[in-house]
Each structure stands twice: as C-alpha cells, then as structure tokens.
Design a protein around this motif. Sequence first.
Motif, PDB file in Angstrom:
ATOM      1  N   GLU A 197      47.749   4.608 -27.332  1.00 53.68           N
ATOM      2  CA  GLU A 197      48.961   3.811 -27.208  1.00 53.68           C
ATOM      3  C   GLU A 197      48.578   2.405 -26.783  1.00 53.68           C
ATOM      4  OE1 GLU A 197      51.945   5.522 -24.782  1.00 53.68           O
ATOM      5  OE2 GLU A 197      52.005   7.421 -25.879  1.00 53.68           O
ATOM      6  N   GLY A 241      50.162   0.286 -24.906  1.00 53.72           N
ATOM      7  CA  GLY A 241      50.348   0.072 -23.475  1.00 53.72           C
ATOM      8  C   GLY A 241      51.086  -1.199 -23.116  1.00 53.72           C
ATOM      9  N   ARG A 242      51.637  -1.887 -24.082  1.00 52.81           N
ATOM     10  CA  ARG A 242      52.450  -3.074 -23.793  1.00 52.81           C
ATOM     11  C   ARG A 242      53.505  -3.233 -24.872  1.00 52.81           C
ATOM     12  NH1 ARG A 242      50.679  -7.361 -27.193  1.00 52.81           N
ATOM     13  NH2 ARG A 242      48.607  -6.981 -28.113  1.00 52.81           N
ATOM     14  N   LYS A 243      54.575  -3.885 -24.497  1.00 48.84           N
ATOM     15  CA  LYS A 243      55.639  -4.160 -25.449  1.00 48.84           C
ATOM     16  C   LYS A 243      55.369  -5.466 -26.175  1.00 48.84           C
ATOM     17  CE  LYS A 243      59.305  -1.771 -22.918  1.00 48.84           C
ATOM     18  NZ  LYS A 243      60.655  -1.918 -22.267  1.00 48.84           N
ATOM     19  N   TYR A 302      50.806  -8.620 -32.188  1.00 48.78           N
ATOM     20  CA  TYR A 302      51.207  -7.395 -31.485  1.00 48.78           C
ATOM     21  C   TYR A 302      51.326  -6.220 -32.461  1.00 48.78           C
ATOM     22  CZ  TYR A 302      54.657  -3.988 -29.888  1.00 48.78           C
ATOM     23  OH  TYR A 302      55.326  -2.822 -29.619  1.00 48.78           O
TER      24      TYR A 302
END
Length: 767
Positions: free
Chosen positions: A82, A84-86, A69
Amino acid sequence: MSKLTWVEDYWAHTPSDGSGGQPHDLLKHLQDTAKLAQQFAKIFDAGNLAYLLGIWHDLGKYNPEFQQYLRDAKKAEEQGQELGRKGPPHAVWGAMLLQNRLGQHPQASTFTLPVLGHHAGLEDAGEGEQKILGEPETSERLEIMQEAIQTFGLQPSGTPEKIPTQPYQQELFTRMVTSALVDADFLDTEKHFGQERPEARQYDLDIPQLWQRFEAGRQKLLDKQQKNGKKVAPHVQKVRDEVYAECLKAAEGKPGLYRLTVPTGGGKTLSGLAFALKHALKNDLRRVIVAIPYTSIIDQNAKVYRDVLGDDAVLEHHSAVETKSRKAGPDQQAEDAERKQGSALRMQLASENWDMLLICTTFVQLFESLFARKTSKLRKLHRIARSVIVLDEVHTLPPELRAATLDVMRTLIDDYGVSVVLCTATQPAFETDELTAAFKNLSQTEIVPQYADHFRELTRVKYALHPEYPNPAAWNTLASEMKTEPQILTILNTRKDSLALIRELQSQNTEHLYHLSTLMCGAHRKKVLAEINARLDDKTEKRPVRLVSTQVVEAGVDLDFPVVYRALAPLDRIVQAAGRCNRNGNGEALGRVVIFQTLSGKAPKGPYQKGIEKARTLLETSQNIDHDMNGTEILRRYFSMLYGDVHPDELHIQPLRRELEFRKVAETYRLIRDDTVSIIVPYGDYLKALIQWQHFPSRKSWRALQPYVVSIYTHEARQLAKGGAIRELEEGVYLFEAVGQYDPLVGLPIDRDPADLIYIPDGGNVL
C-alpha cells in the motif's frame, strides 16, 4: 511546482482489471462524466450546467503531483504494497478555476461548491469560499489549470441555464446538480473499476410493464385472500372498491399535490400504489417513491408490493438494510462475491442511486437526503425529479420541521415535475397552517372527494372517556378492567408506562398477556403478532388476548380488537389507535375505544406533549365525543390549533438554507434527533446470524441480523455498558450479554437498574 511534460498520457485513476489493465484516461473521464451528468440534469433543465461541472470536477488531477501519486500507487500495488499516503487535493483546483472565472457572480456557489464537494460533500458557502481562497500558490495553480484546458482542448458546450435566484430554490437546485455530478462520477469510475457492476445495473422493466404486473398481481392477491377465508364485511369492501376506482380516476390528472384520505381499513396501501403507478404512466413520470415513517412497518408494505409486482420490481431502502461493515478490502470482496448471485447485486447497486422504478423507503431516508450534504446521500436526489412521491402516514411528519419540509415539497412540485401524495386517515391539513407559506395558493386535489362519507360508512367504533376521566386511572383499575375483557388492546405513551401496567397485570395473575414495543427485536415482535392474530382470527371460539403496547402498533400494524384502550395522546394518534379496533367491520356490534389518563402522566415532550394538550381541550369541550371523533372536522381543528402553537421552524433551518449553509442544515434537519445505537439481543437464531455477520460483514449478513436488533438511545446504552450488560462490537453496535435477562414478554429490560442484571464473566463471551 513544475509543469507536467514527461508523461504521454494523463490519468484519472490507476489501471484496473475491469479496464484490461489500462489506466483511466483523464480526458475521457472528464468528457464521459460530463455527458452523463448532462443527461441526468437535463430532466430538470440543468444539463449544460451539469456538463460544465463534469468537465471541471477532476481537472485538478492534471496537477503533476497528482499524476506522480497515481503512478506511485500503481507501482506500490504491483509490489503488493500500500502506498501509505493520500493523493494531493484535486477538487479544490477545479473550484478555484471556476471561482476565478466567475468573479462576483451572485450564484457562484452553485458552480463552485459541487466541484469542491464532489468527494467530501457540500460545504457551507462561506467555508467553501474560504477553502478556495486559502489555497497556496494560486497563480501557478491557475496557470496549470489553464494549460490543462488547452492541452485537452476543452470547450464546455452550451451556456449554463439560469440558476434560481430565490434562496430556497437555489439551495435545492445546488443539491440537485451536485447529485447529477456525483452519480455520473461514481458511475464512470465504477465502469473503469467495476468488473461485473455496470452489467448488473442493466434494468429491463418500465412503467407500462409495472402497471400490467400490478393489475394482474392485485387480482391474484385478492383471490388468494378470499381463498384463505379472510372475509371483509360488505360495507367495508364497498368503500375499498370506491377508493380504488377514485384512485384510478384521479391518476389521469397532471402532476401536482394530491391528498389520499382513507379511513383505516379502506385499502389505502394498494389503492395508493395504483394511483402512483397509473399517474406515472399517464404523465410519463420516471418512478414511484413510497415513504413510510417507521422501519417497523416498511417490511410488510414492501412485502405486499413484492407479492403484487414481483421481487425484481421493488427496492427496499432504509437503515435496517444498509451495511454495517467493520473493514474495507476483504469484507468488500466477500460482499461482492455474495451479491453476484441472483438480483442481490442489482438491488445493492440500485440502493446507491435509486435507479429503480419503485422505491420503498422511510421518511428519514427521503427527507434527510433532501437536506443532506454527504455525497452518499446526495447521489440519489436527481432521480427524484419527475417522480411520484407517496407519503404514507404523512401526519407523523414533525410539526417543528414543517417549514423546511413543506418548502422542499413545494419546490419539488413546482421546479422538478414531482407529484406528491399526502396519504393518511388523519390528514394534517397543512393548508390551515397560518405560520407556513409553502402550501399557500397551491392547488390540492382530493383523490377521494367523498372521503367524509367513507368515514361515516366505516364507523366501526364508539369512542368514550374512561369513567375516571379527567382523573387518572390507577394501574390496578386498568388491569382489572383488562382482565374482564377476553380480547383487548391497551396503548400507552411510554415504555415505562407499558411496563408498569404489565407488572400490575402480572400481579393479578392475568392470563394470555402479550406485549409489543421497540424494546423487543423484530423477530420477537413478529412471533408475538403472529400468535395474537392467530387467536384473533379464530372464528370457532373467542380466544383471550390481552395486549399492552406502546405506539408501535398505531401505524400500519394489522390488528383487529373489539376493545381498545388508549392513553390520552395527540388526537391523530387516538384516531390511529382506533384503527386497530373492529378493523374489518365484522363485529356484531361497534368496537369500543376508551380514552384514559395515566397515573404517571408521562409522554414524549415537545410537539407530542402539545398535541396532547390540544386533544384534551377538544375532547373536554366536545358535546358529543363519539360523533366528533368519528368525523373529519375535529382533526382539521386539531391541526389548526397544533400548528398555531408549534413554531414551523423551531430549529431555524430556513435561515441556514437561505445562506446556503449546507453543512449546518444537514446537522440540524433530523427527523429523529436522539442518536440511537443497535443492540443485538439473544433471541431465536441470533447467534448463527451474528457469527455470519462477524465473519462476512455485508449488506446481506447485516440484514439477516436485523431481526435480532433493538435500537435504544445512546444514553440508555451508556447505562447498560457501565455495568457490563452490553459489549461493543463496533461503533454503534453492541451485543447484549446479561444472562437470561432478555425477557420473553417485554424484551430488553432497560428500565431496570443495571446492577440488578446478571452478567457473563469476561471469559464467558460466546464470540
């Protein structure tokens, strides 16, 4: 889920400009955070535990999915996008490993909850355990965590200190170690990302220097007041000098519980600060925290402190100076750029974790933080250890919350080396409370032992019941009596009663009529107060001033009327109201304080109403009201009666604390229970400040807008919004748009039917 074997290093955070484009090494972050947390918690003998939590807090980032990640996030940033996910959860992994190692340890929650909540906040103990136990693939995740420990060669140093077993002590201890961990984590992460932030946190002042500044600054302030012709009667000055001398003498004592009982006009503000600074100096305490009940008076106290100590020495921290920023990203960049100038950045950073020597804050900010769960509020708590806390106007603490409030105060004194100063003209006499055990057998030092003598020496008023009492005085009767007095202050219990009396005064064509209430924005109140004081201070002639006010004038507002009328209220409020009468003792005769009943009989419900009942009983059974009200014994009797009738834990907070229900405690312990919203009103230069805030939302622009903001209850806002009188700019912030309806005398007219207001058409909005 596969083990991570394909990377050369392990990241805690993505690369940043602040680190020269390098990623934040995970092992270094764990070790640096652990060392800093250990340093913070060592002050209250929890250094080894805090070190362990620091090592464990981000260990879950070893997870191969989390490492992937971070690299995906770096790649997206390089492409100007970006992600777009955590990232996948990581805090629960460290908590899981701790839970696995601790087993059924009776204080396991004090280890696991800080790690689990170092981002999201402290969970209730039961919910936290369920989150940990509910994690899937537990055995494989534990295997990865064990691999991380071996890979990094982590061996937490030292054995964790003994955790308190008494439930309430354990609860506060858990908050304290969480605070040390969270602040250390924030600071180490900030160092990686922060660019100019770590340098801005450097602070050169110390307590000895602050004491030297105080001595010089106080004398300069006194000389200035004398030069400006602000005379104080000799007997008043005598009392002020004695209070100051006793404060310096008592400051030599050891940390503990102190009471500073000073009659109104006795110089409490500066003498209290003198005690706190010298006491900190003598006992090697780390900072002074002055807490005040109302934001409406905190500005003036903070100004006095700055005048004496310098702008760089005082952190003013309360809701009115916290940023209302509608967006992230660009707004934050604008704020950072704005704060680079002068000491603004330093003050903003210090407000995050109270890393200053003198903090001027509110009861809400202090006490709700002590019962908080969110990291933004918890972060500062470890700084409270070994400090001096001055609780100004301490009588205003809600009696229905006193069990939890006094218990935390006692624990701060016993376990964290804190000195607490209960400061007021109307001491709440907690030691007489038979329902609360917290202050039992706790030694209390009277800073000014001869305070009763000072009350007698500073007898400036004569108390009397209104001729109509116990029957209510009609509005037209009160208005007629006010018209015959050139200078008079009348204080009511509610805004509606104040407005009812004002309308009656207007119907009688009363001249020189003024009003003060929270329906007026700060800039409006400031202007009115300046005009009132200019008229009262004019010694060449007695210029008429007829002021109708709510309770807003009763704490810390410097007014000096020869006559004060006070609607029947809790006894301490009546005494505080009398503090606005013949305040400086310069009148040729005693001032007059007249107590009356209102036609409406309305007053805030709950403890306030019970306080009125107790006051009524004492006044109606007194053989000599003037003698009793000018003494101190009647207040002890009053508080003893009040505490016997108001349950100390009305909201059942203590059982929640016993079970470590952090979320429920934070939701329940509220000094102001009714939610309020901010209404920006059309007064003065509001438009300029509003445009600036909307274009550049920041702490500075929000603070510049504060003088034009009125706080009202959410249900009142709903009524205004229903008819279109206000427009929502962001959550909890509205603009008042009723044309010509912000009244120059009473402010926001929320007592009227919204249908009576005139509104700007949809196309006529100014912004």
